[in-house]
Write an enzyme that holds these catalytic residues in place. Sequence first.
Site, mmCIF file in Angstrom:
data_model
loop_
_atom_site.group_PDB
_atom_site.id
_atom_site.type_symbol
_atom_site.label_atom_id
_atom_site.label_comp_id
_atom_site.label_asym_id
_atom_site.label_seq_id
_atom_site.Cartn_x
_atom_site.Cartn_y
_atom_site.Cartn_z
ATOM 1 N N LYS A 181 0.845 -1.201 0.000
ATOM 2 C CA LYS A 181 0.000 0.000 0.000
ATOM 3 C C LYS A 181 0.880 1.250 0.000
ATOM 4 O O LYS A 181 1.646 1.472 0.937
ATOM 5 C CB LYS A 181 -0.899 0.035 1.241
ATOM 6 N N GLU A 203 10.374 1.639 10.020
ATOM 7 C CA GLU A 203 11.277 2.755 9.691
ATOM 8 C C GLU A 203 10.487 4.026 9.958
ATOM 9 O O GLU A 203 9.546 4.340 9.226
ATOM 10 C CB GLU A 203 11.685 2.691 8.214
ATOM 11 N N CYS A 251 13.330 11.731 5.487
ATOM 12 C CA CYS A 251 13.502 11.340 6.892
ATOM 13 C C CYS A 251 14.943 11.542 7.343
ATOM 14 O O CYS A 251 15.207 11.642 8.535
ATOM 15 C CB CYS A 251 13.084 9.885 7.068
ATOM 16 N N GLU A 304 9.472 16.204 15.285
ATOM 17 C CA GLU A 304 9.774 16.198 13.855
ATOM 18 C C GLU A 304 8.853 17.192 13.132
ATOM 19 O O GLU A 304 7.637 17.143 13.299
ATOM 20 C CB GLU A 304 9.540 14.783 13.304
HETATM 21 P P1 NAD Z 1 2.123 8.064 8.071
HETATM 22 O O1 NAD Z 1 2.563 7.268 9.256
HETATM 23 O O2 NAD Z 1 0.992 8.990 8.224
HETATM 24 O O3 NAD Z 1 1.724 7.103 6.859
HETATM 25 C C1 NAD Z 1 2.622 6.159 6.316
HETATM 26 C C2 NAD Z 1 1.830 5.057 5.652
HETATM 27 O O4 NAD Z 1 1.097 4.353 6.644
HETATM 28 C C3 NAD Z 1 0.789 5.547 4.638
HETATM 29 O O5 NAD Z 1 0.721 4.634 3.568
HETATM 30 C C4 NAD Z 1 -0.491 5.526 5.442
HETATM 31 O O6 NAD Z 1 -1.654 5.399 4.671
HETATM 32 C C5 NAD Z 1 -0.268 4.285 6.291
HETATM 33 N N1 NAD Z 1 -1.047 4.233 7.528
HETATM 34 C C6 NAD Z 1 -1.517 5.271 8.267
HETATM 35 N N2 NAD Z 1 -2.217 4.797 9.327
HETATM 36 C C7 NAD Z 1 -2.166 3.448 9.256
HETATM 37 C C8 NAD Z 1 -2.675 2.402 10.071
HETATM 38 N N3 NAD Z 1 -3.405 2.666 11.163
HETATM 39 N N4 NAD Z 1 -2.424 1.129 9.731
HETATM 40 C C9 NAD Z 1 -1.675 0.854 8.622
HETATM 41 N N5 NAD Z 1 -1.183 1.797 7.805
HETATM 42 C C10 NAD Z 1 -1.412 3.078 8.118
HETATM 43 O O7 NAD Z 1 3.430 8.796 7.560
HETATM 44 P P2 NAD Z 1 3.552 9.863 6.377
HETATM 45 O O8 NAD Z 1 3.006 11.156 6.861
HETATM 46 O O9 NAD Z 1 3.045 9.249 5.133
HETATM 47 O O10 NAD Z 1 5.145 9.956 6.217
HETATM 48 C C11 NAD Z 1 5.954 10.831 6.930
HETATM 49 C C12 NAD Z 1 6.679 10.104 8.034
HETATM 50 O O11 NAD Z 1 7.432 9.028 7.497
HETATM 51 C C13 NAD Z 1 7.680 10.991 8.740
HETATM 52 O O12 NAD Z 1 7.568 10.785 10.125
HETATM 53 C C14 NAD Z 1 9.029 10.480 8.231
HETATM 54 O O13 NAD Z 1 10.107 10.694 9.098
HETATM 55 C C15 NAD Z 1 8.737 9.038 8.071
HETATM 56 N N6 NAD Z 1 9.696 8.419 7.167
HETATM 57 C C16 NAD Z 1 10.641 7.574 7.691
HETATM 58 C C17 NAD Z 1 11.599 6.993 6.871
HETATM 59 C C18 NAD Z 1 12.634 6.048 7.412
HETATM 60 O O14 NAD Z 1 13.293 5.372 6.619
HETATM 61 N N7 NAD Z 1 12.831 5.954 8.719
HETATM 62 C C19 NAD Z 1 11.574 7.263 5.497
HETATM 63 C C20 NAD Z 1 10.612 8.145 5.006
HETATM 64 C C21 NAD Z 1 9.666 8.712 5.845
#
Ligand code: NAD
Length: 485
Positions: free
Chosen positions: A178, A253, A287, A389
């Site tokens: 997804k 991650e 990130c 963040e």
């Molecule tokens: P998010 O957690 O809102 O969403 C990430 C994904 O999870 C999306 O596909 C979303 O639809 C899904 N999701 C949301 N709620 C869910 C649930 N209850 N169950 C299953 N899936 C669910 O994050 P975002 O806003 O899309 O991304 C930004 C964040 O990602 C920042 O905190 C950033 O630091 C982090 N990030 C981390 C890395 C890493 O490698 N550590 C890399 C890129 C981004």
Amino acid sequence: MPLVDCMNKIQNYINGSMVAPKSGQWLDNFEPATGKVYSQVADSNESDVDAAVTAARNAFPAWSKTHATDRAAMLHRIADAIEANLDSLAAAESKDNGKPLWLARSVDIPRCVSNFRFFANLITGVESQSHNSDGMINYTLRNPLGPVACISPWNLPLYLFTWKIAPALAAGNTVIAKPSEVTPMTASMLGELCIEAGLPPGVLNIVQGSGSLTGNAIVSHDDVQAISFTGGTKTGKHIATVTAPKLKKLSLELGGKNPNIIFADCDYELMMETTLRSSFANQGQICLCGSRIYVQRSLYETFRDDFVSRVKQLSVGDPLEPASKQGAIVSQQHFEKILGCIERAKEEGGNVLCGGNAVSLAGRCENGWFIEPTVIEGLANSSESNQQEIFGPVVSIAPFDDADDAIAKANESQYGLSATIWTSNLNVAHRVAAEVESGIVWINCWLARDLRTPFGGMKESGLGREGGMEALRFWTEPKNVCIKF
Ligand code: NAD
């Protein structure tokens, strides 16, 4: 290659076909540079997810028994298809995410090709372990897990999506994946390319939709054996509570608040050029961006003045313009969150040295979501602005006295994803690298990547590692076989 169907609807890729969500529910999909809805994406429910898991379960026996060289050949065919469509994928990524087109073309999409090629090559060279002692030999089989899930965020949409899917498939798993509902377009195009490449139905299934509905249905499905998730720390913790009672394998991650530690003896020009990138690349929405910049006191004022004057030259503009160094922020919600964080920083005593405002552009981008690259000083290390963040084009700068002081300031954080160190003193570099609490440390560089290395964070930045053999270990179950003779 069609981007979406004639109704501008982004469908699911399930069991080898593009299909509409069973509920008929769709979410609006925006172009950040214009602020306009330009397509709709499936908001899939439990029954769509169930169809994807069933397809993955049915495809598993044959795919898991396919010889590694044949799986590798298929991954190379997908890489070929991405490469052949690089321009249209880059254009779609830029439109969907707001990132400059040149960035999508030079970094995001080429990396998707590398992700497939790297794991295709790696899987054909894997060795198995054997332990020989006291009249017995133990050997270890590493079997794929079954249907597994990959969930990714919006900041590097296809880049991170394929970074998870490629090793999962290479190891012999079938996948339910997804993308973020905020940036669904290139994932959908990947589905079309997999059909073109001849990937057997059900081996990869791409289910579009919101986290709360689609994501939840995936992580709580009993037949999903393991989940690799990249996204926010709060979401990761929630997924951990859902999957722990079901004893599912989980890789997380998560977020970061990365320190960039600059000693006075560094290669100044290289540091300055790289720090501009590590602060503001992709509008600071990587990130691994360094958002807390600590500079040795003797260099602090020189750095501050140069940095601010260079940041002021970073042009914010239409992502389609080659001259735009900064594109749009991914969504209105995130745009408002970042502006709110800047206001909060001011309340906390932060002095905005440059930026701090939304940018209004004329023409096609007049309603887009743009923010000036922002540099703030004077914030306490313990302030919310330095601890939470922001994930946007906002950095704080502060002086430090010596290595001990820098390490203490860097480690005063709930996060531990990456750190960058600038110095020409080897002893200092190694010492700080050893003591800074983060999963990745760059010395005199940033975002230099070798895909064989372990990738991930400590503390609230994650659990487990991706990359190279770490990924293949995650996506397989070791089985020890003991023979006594
Ligand atoms: P998010 O957690 O809102 O969403 C990430 C994904 O999870 C999306 O596909 C979303 O639809 C899904 N999701 C949301 N709620 C869910 C649930 N209850 N169950 C299953 N899936 C669910 O994050 P975002 O806003 O899309 O991304 C930004 C964040 O990602 C920042 O905190 C950033 O630091 C982090 N990030 C981390 C890395 C890493 O490698 N550590 C890399 C890129 C981004």
